[in-house]
Scaffold this motif. Structure first.
Motif, mmCIF file in Angstrom:
data_model
loop_
_atom_site.group_PDB
_atom_site.id
_atom_site.type_symbol
_atom_site.label_atom_id
_atom_site.label_comp_id
_atom_site.label_asym_id
_atom_site.label_seq_id
_atom_site.Cartn_x
_atom_site.Cartn_y
_atom_site.Cartn_z
ATOM 1 N N LEU A 1 -7.114 1.106 5.076
ATOM 2 C CA LEU A 1 -5.714 1.310 5.461
ATOM 3 C C LEU A 1 -4.911 0.015 5.398
ATOM 4 C CD1 LEU A 1 -6.263 3.769 8.432
ATOM 5 C CD2 LEU A 1 -5.277 4.309 6.183
ATOM 6 N N GLY A 2 -5.556 -1.075 4.982
ATOM 7 C CA GLY A 2 -4.846 -2.338 4.795
ATOM 8 C C GLY A 2 -4.916 -3.288 5.973
ATOM 9 N N ILE B 1 0.867 -1.187 0.000
ATOM 10 C CA ILE B 1 0.000 0.000 0.000
ATOM 11 C C ILE B 1 0.900 1.232 0.000
ATOM 12 C CG2 ILE B 1 -1.708 1.295 1.322
ATOM 13 C CD1 ILE B 1 -2.731 -1.413 2.374
ATOM 14 N N ASN B 2 0.651 2.128 -0.958
ATOM 15 C CA ASN B 2 1.461 3.329 -1.105
ATOM 16 C C ASN B 2 0.541 4.541 -1.098
ATOM 17 O OD1 ASN B 2 3.383 5.232 -1.613
ATOM 18 N ND2 ASN B 2 3.804 4.563 -3.712
ATOM 19 N N ILE B 3 0.136 4.965 0.108
ATOM 20 C CA ILE B 3 -0.777 6.101 0.246
ATOM 21 C C ILE B 3 -0.133 7.261 1.017
ATOM 22 C CG2 ILE B 3 -2.884 4.721 0.001
ATOM 23 C CD1 ILE B 3 -3.134 4.805 3.086
ATOM 24 N N GLY B 4 1.185 7.247 1.128
ATOM 25 C CA GLY B 4 1.886 8.325 1.798
ATOM 26 C C GLY B 4 2.031 8.137 3.295
ATOM 27 N N GLU C 1 -1.017 14.509 14.472
ATOM 28 C CA GLU C 1 0.310 14.922 14.929
ATOM 29 C C GLU C 1 1.337 13.793 14.924
ATOM 30 O OE1 GLU C 1 -0.523 16.713 18.736
ATOM 31 O OE2 GLU C 1 -1.919 18.129 17.817
ATOM 32 N N LYS C 2 0.936 12.622 15.369
ATOM 33 C CA LYS C 2 1.881 11.509 15.503
ATOM 34 C C LYS C 2 1.990 10.681 14.218
ATOM 35 C CE LYS C 2 2.786 7.554 18.542
ATOM 36 N NZ LYS C 2 2.290 6.814 19.726
ATOM 37 N N PHE C 3 0.840 10.436 13.587
ATOM 38 C CA PHE C 3 0.828 9.538 12.429
ATOM 39 C C PHE C 3 0.672 10.258 11.088
ATOM 40 C CE2 PHE C 3 -0.896 6.866 15.980
ATOM 41 C CZ PHE C 3 0.237 6.077 16.122
ATOM 42 N N HIS C 4 0.422 11.559 11.104
ATOM 43 C CA HIS C 4 0.316 12.382 9.893
ATOM 44 C C HIS C 4 -0.749 11.857 8.925
ATOM 45 C CE1 HIS C 4 3.791 14.363 11.499
ATOM 46 N NE2 HIS C 4 4.419 13.205 11.551
ATOM 47 N N ASP C 5 -1.865 11.377 9.493
ATOM 48 C CA ASP C 5 -2.970 10.869 8.681
ATOM 49 C C ASP C 5 -4.157 11.813 8.847
ATOM 50 O OD1 ASP C 5 -5.009 9.534 7.413
ATOM 51 O OD2 ASP C 5 -4.744 7.631 8.485
ATOM 52 N N GLU C 6 -4.145 12.856 8.051
ATOM 53 C CA GLU C 6 -5.203 13.872 8.127
ATOM 54 C C GLU C 6 -6.559 13.321 7.692
ATOM 55 O OE1 GLU C 6 -4.698 16.646 9.680
ATOM 56 O OE2 GLU C 6 -2.557 16.266 9.848
ATOM 57 N N GLY C 7 -6.553 12.345 6.780
ATOM 58 C CA GLY C 7 -7.817 11.749 6.336
ATOM 59 C C GLY C 7 -8.539 11.069 7.483
ATOM 60 N N THR C 8 -7.807 10.273 8.267
ATOM 61 C CA THR C 8 -8.431 9.603 9.409
ATOM 62 C C THR C 8 -8.765 10.613 10.494
ATOM 63 O OG1 THR C 8 -7.329 7.516 8.882
ATOM 64 C CG2 THR C 8 -8.182 7.762 11.125
ATOM 65 N N ALA C 9 -7.934 11.629 10.681
ATOM 66 C CA ALA C 9 -8.245 12.671 11.666
ATOM 67 C C ALA C 9 -9.579 13.338 11.317
ATOM 68 C CB ALA C 9 -7.128 13.709 11.728
ATOM 69 N N ASP C 10 -9.785 13.631 10.038
ATOM 70 C CA ASP C 10 -11.042 14.229 9.591
ATOM 71 C C ASP C 10 -12.217 13.265 9.802
ATOM 72 O OD1 ASP C 10 -12.535 16.367 8.182
ATOM 73 O OD2 ASP C 10 -12.799 14.797 6.667
ATOM 74 N N GLN D 1 -0.357 1.237 10.926
ATOM 75 C CA GLN D 1 -0.646 0.324 12.036
ATOM 76 C C GLN D 1 -1.061 1.104 13.280
ATOM 77 O OE1 GLN D 1 -0.813 -3.173 11.757
ATOM 78 N NE2 GLN D 1 -1.959 -2.683 13.610
ATOM 79 N N GLY D 2 -0.389 2.213 13.550
ATOM 80 C CA GLY D 2 -0.757 3.039 14.698
ATOM 81 C C GLY D 2 -2.179 3.561 14.575
ATOM 82 N N VAL D 3 -2.533 4.020 13.388
ATOM 83 C CA VAL D 3 -3.887 4.520 13.147
ATOM 84 C C VAL D 3 -4.903 3.386 13.269
ATOM 85 C CG1 VAL D 3 -5.414 5.512 11.391
ATOM 86 C CG2 VAL D 3 -3.134 6.486 11.752
ATOM 87 N N MET D 4 -4.584 2.228 12.705
ATOM 88 C CA MET D 4 -5.518 1.094 12.780
ATOM 89 C C MET D 4 -5.729 0.642 14.222
ATOM 90 S SD MET D 4 -4.709 -1.092 9.309
ATOM 91 C CE MET D 4 -2.934 -1.151 9.524
#
Length: 179
Positions: free
Chosen positions: A74-75, A4-7, A128-137, A14-17
């Motif tokens: 997110l896989g 998976i290559n989504i940036g 802030e930690k995982f830089h996943d603005e999509g999941t934050a939103d 894994q942290g977000v999941m």
């Protein structure tokens, strides 16, 4: 499986999941409690609470599906067992307890508020930690829905009269006799 290559790195995803699975677990505990109270409520508020909780567990069902799908996007794989939900959830069951209608409302309100605090923290971590603005939103949207549900529950038990203008009437003062 294709990489998976989504940036986001594997560690970030894994942290977000992990956060999303905790949110999913809390949502499952909350839906079970909401359905149980929906079934068990009695008293003068039966109809209004029965209908309110039906609306809320229908919204929770949509949120559960969205959380699971976000994890898959997110896989990862969502937790899918009661054992797993209870292990990850921050909400606690209240087995064998059937509170009064007002007690049910208060308990669910407190549960939604805990979920809101968790989601607020998870929004911050995702950004802030995982830089996943999509999941934050995504989590911000869930948090706003829980804020609305918590408000509905608080309003049910904290009701005070309000003028049509939105102003609370002045509280009557009692003057002691003979003064």
């Amino acid at each position: 499986m294709r990489t998976i290559n989504i940036g986001l790195t594997e560690e970030q995803r894994q942290g977000v999941m992990n956060l999303l699975n905790q949110d999913l677990a809390d949502a499952y505990v909350l839906i079970v409690k909401t359905k149980k109270y929906h079934w068990d409520v009695v008293g003068p508020q039966f109809r209004s609470l029965h209908e309110l909780w039906e609306e809320q567990y229908e919204k929770l069902t949509e949120n559960i599906d969205a959380l699971a799908e976000r994890i898959r996007a997110l896989g990862g794989f969502p937790v899918g067992t009661m054992e797993g939900f209870l292990k990850l959830a921050t909400l606690k069951e209240h087995s064998g307890e059937v509170p009064s209608a007002t007690g049910m409302v208060a308990q669910l309100g407190e549960d939604h508020e805990l979920v809101i605090r968790n989601l607020r923290d998870h929004v911050d971590q995702c950004s802030e930690k995982f830089h996943d603005e999509g999941t934050a939103d995504f989590l911000t949207g869930l948090m706003e829905e829980h804020e609305d549900m918590a408000w509905m529950l608080r309003s049910f038990i904290e009701g005070e009269s309000v003028e049509p203008s939105g102003v609370q009437p002045a509280k009557a003062t009692k003057t002691p006799v003979g003064v």
